[in-house]
Design a protein around this motif. Sequence first.
Motif, short mmCIF file in Angstrom:
data_model
loop_
_atom_site.label_atom_id
_atom_site.label_comp_id
_atom_site.label_asym_id
_atom_site.label_seq_id
_atom_site.Cartn_x
_atom_site.Cartn_y
_atom_site.Cartn_z
N ILE A 1 18.79 -47.01 45.43
CA ILE A 1 20.11 -46.45 45.15
C ILE A 1 19.97 -45.34 44.12
N ARG A 2 20.56 -44.19 44.40
CA ARG A 2 20.42 -43.06 43.49
C ARG A 2 21.61 -42.94 42.54
N GLY A 3 21.36 -42.27 41.45
CA GLY A 3 22.43 -41.95 40.52
C GLY A 3 23.10 -40.65 40.94
N ARG A 4 24.18 -40.30 40.27
CA ARG A 4 24.82 -39.01 40.49
C ARG A 4 25.73 -38.67 39.33
N LEU A 5 26.06 -37.42 39.24
CA LEU A 5 26.93 -36.93 38.17
C LEU A 5 28.01 -36.07 38.79
N THR A 6 29.26 -36.51 38.66
CA THR A 6 30.37 -35.72 39.18
C THR A 6 30.89 -34.81 38.07
N GLY A 7 32.08 -34.28 38.24
CA GLY A 7 32.60 -33.37 37.23
C GLY A 7 32.08 -31.95 37.47
N LEU B 1 21.12 -32.11 34.66
CA LEU B 1 21.28 -33.56 34.62
C LEU B 1 21.82 -34.08 35.94
N ARG B 2 22.76 -33.34 36.53
CA ARG B 2 23.31 -33.75 37.82
C ARG B 2 22.21 -33.80 38.89
N TYR B 3 21.34 -32.80 38.89
CA TYR B 3 20.26 -32.78 39.87
C TYR B 3 19.31 -33.95 39.66
N ARG B 4 18.89 -34.17 38.42
CA ARG B 4 17.91 -35.22 38.15
C ARG B 4 18.46 -36.61 38.46
N LEU B 5 19.72 -36.85 38.13
CA LEU B 5 20.31 -38.15 38.44
C LEU B 5 20.38 -38.37 39.95
N SER B 6 20.69 -37.32 40.70
CA SER B 6 20.80 -37.46 42.15
C SER B 6 19.44 -37.69 42.80
N ARG B 7 18.37 -37.38 42.09
CA ARG B 7 17.01 -37.58 42.61
C ARG B 7 16.31 -38.77 41.98
N THR B 8 17.00 -39.55 41.19
CA THR B 8 16.41 -40.73 40.56
C THR B 8 17.02 -41.98 41.17
N THR B 9 16.16 -42.89 41.65
CA THR B 9 16.64 -44.09 42.32
C THR B 9 16.04 -45.35 41.72
N GLN C 1 27.67 -41.83 49.68
CA GLN C 1 27.59 -41.04 50.91
C GLN C 1 27.64 -39.54 50.63
N GLU C 2 27.63 -39.18 49.35
CA GLU C 2 27.69 -37.77 48.97
C GLU C 2 26.43 -37.05 49.44
N ASP C 3 26.62 -35.89 50.06
CA ASP C 3 25.49 -35.09 50.53
C ASP C 3 24.75 -34.48 49.35
N LEU C 4 23.43 -34.45 49.45
CA LEU C 4 22.61 -33.86 48.39
C LEU C 4 22.39 -32.38 48.68
N LYS C 5 22.47 -31.56 47.64
CA LYS C 5 22.16 -30.14 47.79
C LYS C 5 20.65 -29.98 47.93
N ASN C 6 20.24 -28.93 48.61
CA ASN C 6 18.81 -28.75 48.86
C ASN C 6 18.13 -27.88 47.81
N SER C 7 18.82 -27.62 46.70
CA SER C 7 18.21 -26.89 45.59
C SER C 7 18.78 -27.42 44.30
N GLY C 8 18.09 -27.12 43.19
CA GLY C 8 18.61 -27.63 41.93
C GLY C 8 17.97 -26.97 40.73
N GLU C 9 18.63 -27.14 39.59
CA GLU C 9 18.11 -26.67 38.31
C GLU C 9 17.82 -25.18 38.27
N GLY C 10 18.63 -24.38 38.94
CA GLY C 10 18.37 -22.95 38.90
C GLY C 10 18.52 -22.36 37.51
N LEU C 11 19.66 -22.60 36.87
CA LEU C 11 19.88 -22.07 35.52
C LEU C 11 18.92 -22.71 34.53
N ASP C 12 18.66 -24.00 34.71
CA ASP C 12 17.76 -24.71 33.81
C ASP C 12 16.41 -24.03 33.75
#
Length: 332
Positions: A149-155, A137-145, A311-322
């Motif tokens: 403006i993109r979303g993000r999930l902290t925690g 969910l964190r990855y998908r929110l960070s890639r949805t605009t 201004q949070e940097d985006l990771k260049n990979s995502g959803e590995g466990l998923d």
Amino acid sequence: MQYEPSNDGAVAAPVGTKNSVENNGSIIPLSYDGSLGRVYGIWLLNLILTIVTLGIYIFWGKTRMRRYVAGGFKLLGDRFAYTGTGKELFLGFLKVMPFIIVLYAPLVLYSPEVYPITNLLFVVYYFLFLVAIYAALRYRLSRTTWRGIRGRLTGSAFKYGAIGMGVGILNVLTLGIFIAKGDQILMRYKMSNVWFGNTQGVFIGTTGQLWKSHLITLVLALPTLGLSRVWYAATVFRFQLNNFSVGGIKFNADAQGWDLFGLFLGNFLIVIFTLGFGTPIVIQRNMKYMVRFVSLSGDINAAAEKIYQSQEDLKNSGEGLDGALGVDSGLF
């Protein structure tokens, strides 16, 4: 209407730009105009290329479908966009695969029937399942605009997994009575960590809003063969959205039990009787269900003037466990 959102996820206008559709705080509907024919075309091509590449293309195929479907949603005339890439999903998968192989190895080498202690590994798998849901969910929110403006999930995904493990144990010990409270705890952690740009979401749901539906449907679960729990699932859906807001913009959901039951039953029958080839129809049904029962309220244009890109940097990979665990956590 057929369209192909751009590769860079460009949208109509920056958030602060006034749209021709004025809003003064009334109900604001979502719309979706994705084409079933286009979804079918993408799905079939993905299927063929995934087979030809022995599964490798699945990451790029998933990205292509998400990009099209996300672009089918509009709010105040401006489309959403998905900016993730197949390469990111593939890299995420490669990063976790060695760990997954090591984790599954004991089950291959030591059968649970012969060595019962290996059953404890399923506790670890459940924990990782919860971690995968949150991380995906964190990855998908960070890639949805929307409007750029993109979303993000902290925690922490691991903290969410730990909370989920505790909730699961209490659910078992209380014979399911704790489920409503557990759902509220998990939703509060997740939804309170959702951001849109630089603005954090607010979640105010209390367990009291779930208890009645939970207890009634739990009592009826046995005589209805579990079907009564669909009504509780609808309650949870409303509870999650109706108690969430971001930047003063409130989400609204009014789906009832019969609505969700019709969606589930229809989707199940379509998949069964088409041997899976009706999956694009299911995708379309799910998206149309969303815009039918979900809306927003508030002055979005006024709120948008205070929202800026994170201004949070985006990771260049995502959803590995998923991907490695086969968790189907949706298109978004």
